[in-house]
Design a protein around this motif. Structure first.
Motif, short mmCIF file in Angstrom:
data_model
loop_
_atom_site.label_atom_id
_atom_site.label_comp_id
_atom_site.label_asym_id
_atom_site.label_seq_id
_atom_site.Cartn_x
_atom_site.Cartn_y
_atom_site.Cartn_z
N GLY A 42 29.61 41.51 37.23
CA GLY A 42 30.77 42.30 36.85
C GLY A 42 30.40 43.60 36.18
N ASP A 56 37.42 46.82 29.03
CA ASP A 56 38.25 46.78 30.23
C ASP A 56 37.30 46.57 31.40
OD1 ASP A 56 40.56 46.95 31.67
OD2 ASP A 56 40.62 49.14 31.70
N THR A 58 35.95 43.74 35.00
CA THR A 58 36.17 42.70 35.99
C THR A 58 34.91 41.85 36.07
OG1 THR A 58 37.59 44.19 37.23
CG2 THR A 58 36.78 42.26 38.39
N THR A 60 33.19 38.40 38.14
CA THR A 60 33.26 37.47 39.26
C THR A 60 32.28 36.33 39.00
OG1 THR A 60 33.79 39.29 40.75
CG2 THR A 60 33.01 37.27 41.76
N THR A 79 37.69 35.77 40.20
CA THR A 79 37.57 37.11 39.65
C THR A 79 38.57 37.22 38.52
OG1 THR A 79 36.88 38.01 41.77
CG2 THR A 79 37.72 39.57 40.15
N ASN A 81 39.93 39.53 35.06
CA ASN A 81 39.97 40.84 34.42
C ASN A 81 39.81 40.65 32.92
OD1 ASN A 81 40.46 42.31 36.82
ND2 ASN A 81 42.59 41.67 36.75
N HIS A 83 40.41 42.35 29.32
CA HIS A 83 41.15 43.36 28.56
C HIS A 83 41.14 42.85 27.12
CE1 HIS A 83 42.49 45.03 32.35
NE2 HIS A 83 42.97 43.85 32.69
N ASN A 125 38.53 33.93 29.23
CA ASN A 125 39.31 34.44 30.35
C ASN A 125 39.07 33.62 31.62
OD1 ASN A 125 40.87 37.11 29.78
ND2 ASN A 125 39.01 37.23 28.57
N THR A 129 41.76 31.03 33.95
CA THR A 129 41.92 31.26 35.39
C THR A 129 41.70 30.00 36.22
OG1 THR A 129 41.15 33.51 35.06
CG2 THR A 129 41.12 32.70 37.30
#
Length: 178
Positions: A42, A56, A58, A60, A79, A81, A83, A125, A129
């Motif tokens: 990422g 900020d 991404t 994977t 994947t 994100n 933040h 995060n 997911t």
């Protein structure tokens, strides 16, 4: 996934720095029951804010999962994100400890050496997911409740009708009368 942000903390607000996540520094998620099938990759952009560093980016990650219906292991790539806000614990100019306000009780810290570790943010995060009941394919038929055979491998699998529980014979008789 540790980055020294001392220079960025000394920079004016709005300054950014791009980083590439090091796949050799994966967060440990074995306690959460997550096994990686490969390296996490990422990129992230670090933004200097008035409060600290805003991340900020991404990420994977290929994850080994077990199908909730048939118990097969499979790999799925997620994947996510990022933040997140990171707050310094030491003043960059004076070296004095900073007070943590009540609004930042559950925050991501920048340590006393001005190093920011993205591992926990990536871990949290990614956990959010992951599916609660993963399926290796949407039409998975699962396991036979009688013998446990994988119904994906034996689509015509059947069992002879069983007599059933005799305690429900009166109820069965009512259904047959209709």
């Amino acid at each position: 996934m540790i980055y020294n942000v001392a220079t960025l903390l000394k920079s004016p607000m709005g300054t950014t720095q791009d980083v590439t996540l090091n796949p050799d520094e994966m967060p440990s998620m074995e306690a959460d029951g997550v096994r990686f099938a490969g390296p996490i990759t990422g990129t992230a952009r670090l933004h200097r804010t008035s409060q600290g560093i805003w991340v900020d980016g991404t990420v994977t990650a290929p994850v080994r999962l077990q199908c909730s219906r048939c118990l097969r292991e499979f790999t799925q790539t997620f994947t996510v994100n990022l933040h997140e806000q990171f707050y310094p614990t030491i003043d960059i100019e004076t070296g004095k400890p900073l007070q943590v306000s009540e609004t930042t009780e559950t925050y991501f810290p920048i340590d006393a050496h001005h190093q920011m570790d993205l591992s926990e943010a990536v871990r949290q995060n990614l956990l959010v997911t992951l599916p609660l009941a993963p399926l290796h394919r949407p039409d998975c038929k699962g396991l036979c409740p009688v013998c446990g055979i994988d119904l994906n491998d034996a689509p015509d699998h059947r069992h002879a009708e069983e007599a059933g529980d005799e305690r429900f014979a009166a109820l069965r008789k009512l259904l047959e009368e209709k």
